[in-house]
Motif scaffolding. Sequence first.
Motif, PDB file in Angstrom:
ATOM      1  N   MET A  41      -3.894  -2.024  -5.342  1.00 39.30           N
ATOM      2  CA  MET A  41      -4.262  -1.849  -3.945  1.00 39.30           C
ATOM      3  C   MET A  41      -5.461  -2.723  -3.579  1.00 39.30           C
ATOM      4  SD  MET A  41      -3.548   2.227  -3.403  1.00 39.30           S
ATOM      5  CE  MET A  41      -3.709   2.249  -1.613  1.00 39.30           C
ATOM      6  N   LYS A  42      -6.386  -2.882  -4.527  1.00 42.02           N
ATOM      7  CA  LYS A  42      -7.544  -3.743  -4.242  1.00 42.02           C
ATOM      8  C   LYS A  42      -7.130  -5.216  -4.164  1.00 42.02           C
ATOM      9  CE  LYS A  42     -11.138  -0.672  -5.797  1.00 42.02           C
ATOM     10  NZ  LYS A  42     -12.488  -0.526  -6.310  1.00 42.02           N
TER      11      LYS A  42
ATOM     12  N   LEU B 171       1.476   6.962  -6.471  1.00 46.09           N
ATOM     13  CA  LEU B 171       0.341   7.851  -6.783  1.00 46.09           C
ATOM     14  C   LEU B 171       0.710   9.303  -6.488  1.00 46.09           C
ATOM     15  CD1 LEU B 171      -2.817   5.932  -5.414  1.00 46.09           C
ATOM     16  CD2 LEU B 171      -2.412   6.596  -7.788  1.00 46.09           C
ATOM     17  N   ALA B 172       1.358   9.519  -5.346  1.00 42.55           N
ATOM     18  CA  ALA B 172       1.626  10.887  -4.912  1.00 42.55           C
ATOM     19  C   ALA B 172       2.762  11.528  -5.709  1.00 42.55           C
ATOM     20  CB  ALA B 172       1.969  10.899  -3.424  1.00 42.55           C
TER      21      ALA B 172
ATOM     22  N   LEU C 290       0.847   4.056  -2.837  1.00 45.51           N
ATOM     23  CA  LEU C 290       0.497   5.433  -2.464  1.00 45.51           C
ATOM     24  C   LEU C 290       1.621   6.396  -2.820  1.00 45.51           C
ATOM     25  CD1 LEU C 290      -1.340   5.397   0.973  1.00 45.51           C
ATOM     26  CD2 LEU C 290      -2.115   6.405  -1.175  1.00 45.51           C
TER      27      LEU C 290
ATOM     28  N   GLN D  46       2.018  10.887  -9.911  1.00 45.55           N
ATOM     29  CA  GLN D  46       0.733  11.381 -10.391  1.00 45.55           C
ATOM     30  C   GLN D  46       0.353  10.755 -11.738  1.00 45.55           C
ATOM     31  OE1 GLN D  46       0.278  15.569  -9.653  1.00 45.55           O
ATOM     32  NE2 GLN D  46       0.529  15.033  -7.519  1.00 45.55           N
ATOM     33  N   PRO D  47       0.266   9.441 -11.753  1.00 40.58           N
ATOM     34  CA  PRO D  47      -0.012   8.751 -13.025  1.00 40.58           C
ATOM     35  C   PRO D  47      -1.444   8.997 -13.478  1.00 40.58           C
ATOM     36  CG  PRO D  47      -0.145   7.190 -11.225  1.00 40.58           C
ATOM     37  CD  PRO D  47       0.281   8.502 -10.624  1.00 40.58           C
ATOM     38  N   VAL D  48      -1.661   8.865 -14.773  1.00 40.12           N
ATOM     39  CA  VAL D  48      -3.026   8.966 -15.306  1.00 40.12           C
ATOM     40  C   VAL D  48      -3.347   7.693 -16.091  1.00 40.12           C
ATOM     41  CG1 VAL D  48      -3.189  11.474 -15.396  1.00 40.12           C
ATOM     42  CG2 VAL D  48      -2.147  10.238 -17.303  1.00 40.12           C
TER      43      VAL D  48
ATOM     44  N   ASP E 130       0.839  -1.203   0.000  1.00 36.04           N
ATOM     45  CA  ASP E 130       0.000   0.000   0.000  1.00 36.04           C
ATOM     46  C   ASP E 130       0.870   1.248   0.000  1.00 36.04           C
ATOM     47  OD1 ASP E 130      -2.498  -1.067  -0.164  1.00 36.04           O
ATOM     48  OD2 ASP E 130      -3.151  -0.487   1.843  1.00 36.04           O
ATOM     49  N   GLU E 131       1.944   1.196   0.786  1.00 36.89           N
ATOM     50  CA  GLU E 131       2.826   2.368   0.860  1.00 36.89           C
ATOM     51  C   GLU E 131       3.525   2.631  -0.481  1.00 36.89           C
ATOM     52  OE1 GLU E 131       5.237   1.577   4.287  1.00 36.89           O
ATOM     53  OE2 GLU E 131       3.622   2.161   5.662  1.00 36.89           O
TER      54      GLU E 131
ATOM     55  N   LEU F 173      -2.696   4.751 -13.595  1.00 32.77           N
ATOM     56  CA  LEU F 173      -3.533   5.069 -12.436  1.00 32.77           C
ATOM     57  C   LEU F 173      -4.433   3.889 -12.115  1.00 32.77           C
ATOM     58  CD1 LEU F 173      -4.781   7.071 -10.376  1.00 32.77           C
ATOM     59  CD2 LEU F 173      -6.308   7.835 -12.183  1.00 32.77           C
TER      60      LEU F 173
ATOM     61  N   VAL G   5      -4.537   1.530  -8.651  1.00 35.69           N
ATOM     62  CA  VAL G   5      -5.744   1.377  -7.836  1.00 35.69           C
ATOM     63  C   VAL G   5      -6.114  -0.109  -7.757  1.00 35.69           C
ATOM     64  CG1 VAL G   5      -8.201   1.895  -7.720  1.00 35.69           C
ATOM     65  CG2 VAL G   5      -6.587   3.711  -8.281  1.00 35.69           C
TER      66      VAL G   5
END
Lengths: 230, 230
Positions: free
Chosen positions: A90-91, A73-74, A70, A77-79, A66-67, A83, A87
Amino acid sequence: LGEDAVERHHFEQELQRLNGRIIEMGSKAERMIHAAVQGLVDHNAALAQSVMPLEREVNHMQVENDEIALKLLATQQPVATDLRFLVSAMKVNSELERISDQAVNIAETTLILVKEPPLKRIIDLPLMAREAMDMLRESLESFVKHDVILAKGVIMKDDRVDAFKDQLFRELLTYMISDGSTIPRAISLLLITRNLERIGDQATNIAEEVIYMVEGRDVRHPEKPPKDKV
Amino acid sequence: LGEDAVERHHFEQELQRLNGRIIEMGSKAERMIHAAVQGLVDHNAALAQSVMPLEREVNHMQVENDEIALKLLATQQPVATDLRFLVSAMKVNSELERISDQAVNIAETTLILVKEPPLKRIIDLPLMAREAMDMLRESLESFVKHDVILAKGVIMKDDRVDAFKDQLFRELLTYMISDGSTIPRAISLLLITRNLERIGDQATNIAEEVIYMVEGRDVRHPEKPPKDKV
């Protein structure tokens, strides 16, 4: 190489690292399921007990994954595709942690059952567990390979796990009805079949997430139940 | 107002909208649990049946909430607190959908049980359900208010749900052992207690996510079990 390409290369490496960690977590979870069920078959408390330290490893990996996700992501800043992949990762990561919880539940029930004389020869339960473990492994393979065909195969297999659950339920019921002294052990076995069923459901969740990730189509909530669509 | 401030205002509005939708989903899930259990108490199939259309609404909201969160992640590229909130919102969103699945499981079992004469007067099960529903509502309240104290209260309550589960298990066992004809109905009731236990666990997951979101500290996997820490 330009700065962008270097950055991109680093990002790709981090995604690969996350993929590798997810496969590793899945393989730990699979070992947990196997040890919990084999401990029951062999009446071997030590084998069931071996599940517990593995759960701590899986939990630790979940937090770290998760870290990693995250942080990507931070900072990156992928799109679009990237992205969605993060996500989904993480699921999948959450599902894996839940699967390892189910293996712990099985191990705990096994530790109760090994103190009693066996109710019956355990034959179908390891077959059911095998199906669930196959679903788990293939769902993760479909995730890292973005393989929708394989993911759909996983979803189809869930019916077989459910069929085992129904068959074992009927069998255990006959034990309970014919001899009341078998009830506590039969219920323990019944709960193990429910844990394995949940693992099948969770592998199905992973497979559905893969289809969503690749096709951008949500298959989690079809209007008709999946069986009608096959 | 500058362009940044307008943008920021729009972003805040979207976060509030997501909060509102999560509370609405939670309130639907709570109604589902209530209808499923009350249907059992009143031997009322229509009431249990009313759970099913609500599940479709919850599923639909989950997909839309994920889309809202993903769109905000992609277009606003939030960092720090906002990023963590969006990731947490997606996790809470998944838990809510799972909670509504548990309510459907309870309703399905109720629909089987209402065809048979009642095994016993149903007294403790609605009390257990009440605890689980309180945990659910308070976990979501703690999420939208970022209220760590409330979240910790939710985690403490989980012991009460577990105590109900153990007590009902012992009671149902005595029915099964003294009269074999009660076994199928007793097992159905037993499975409902497991569904309620799972709802308590899922509300606990939400509360732990809140603490993680606010404090940045992972309480999901304490080295010692939570009871030792109280």
